[in-house]
Write a protein that holds these residues in place. Sequence first.
Motif, PDB file in Angstrom:
ATOM      1  N   TYR A  10       0.832  -1.206   0.000  1.00 56.74           N
ATOM      2  CA  TYR A  10       0.000   0.000   0.000  1.00 56.74           C
ATOM      3  C   TYR A  10       0.868   1.259   0.000  1.00 56.74           C
ATOM      4  N   ARG A  14       0.995   4.086  -2.871  1.00 60.10           N
ATOM      5  CA  ARG A  14       0.686   5.478  -2.537  1.00 60.10           C
ATOM      6  C   ARG A  14       1.834   6.399  -2.942  1.00 60.10           C
ATOM      7  N   ASN A  17       1.781   6.799  -6.708  1.00 59.37           N
ATOM      8  CA  ASN A  17       0.676   7.667  -7.100  1.00 59.37           C
ATOM      9  C   ASN A  17       0.962   9.123  -6.769  1.00 59.37           C
ATOM     10  N   ASP A  18       1.575   9.372  -5.611  1.00 52.48           N
ATOM     11  CA  ASP A  18       1.910  10.742  -5.236  1.00 52.48           C
ATOM     12  C   ASP A  18       2.912  11.359  -6.210  1.00 52.48           C
ATOM     13  N   ARG A  81      -5.726  13.512   1.158  1.00 50.71           N
ATOM     14  CA  ARG A  81      -4.460  13.247   1.823  1.00 50.71           C
ATOM     15  C   ARG A  81      -4.631  12.328   3.024  1.00 50.71           C
TER      16      ARG A  81
END
Length: 153
Positions: A10, A14, A17-18, A81
């Motif tokens: 995960y 993340r 993706n950020d 966020r």
Amino acid sequence: MTASDFSVDYLALRAANDIMRERGKTWVYEALNGLCLEISPELQLGRQDWQFEVGRSVMVGERYGVRYRGQTLIVEIGWPREPAHGFVPDQGLARGRISLSLSPMLSARSVDELILRKIEDGPARWYTIHNGRPGPELSADNLRGHLKAMLEP
């Protein structure tokens, strides 16, 4: 798969993706900076931390403003966020909104909704949203058109 494996996967997803979100935001703001320099040196530019809602979700990010003789073009970009912020609707990585204010005393009128999406193995790209569905890809020409609309008396 253990809970620890899930957490590691995960966090890696993340982080990836950020990175795509930041690149997407940077592309829009750099394109606007370049277009503003090309169109008129009289434009006032500014950025600030910002958040806005899309449906019941909160997008946290930045707002970019271009001002000319009382008119302001506003471009908002953000993504959730924290878990309490919800999620990006329509399977996106981030959302955006382009608005125009004809006076600092009036609320801005939304003229375009945006979504950052990753399609297959390519890079993430911005798309406009029409009738609640992703439409054409956002381009520098689209942004130029919004700036020119703001400059018209």
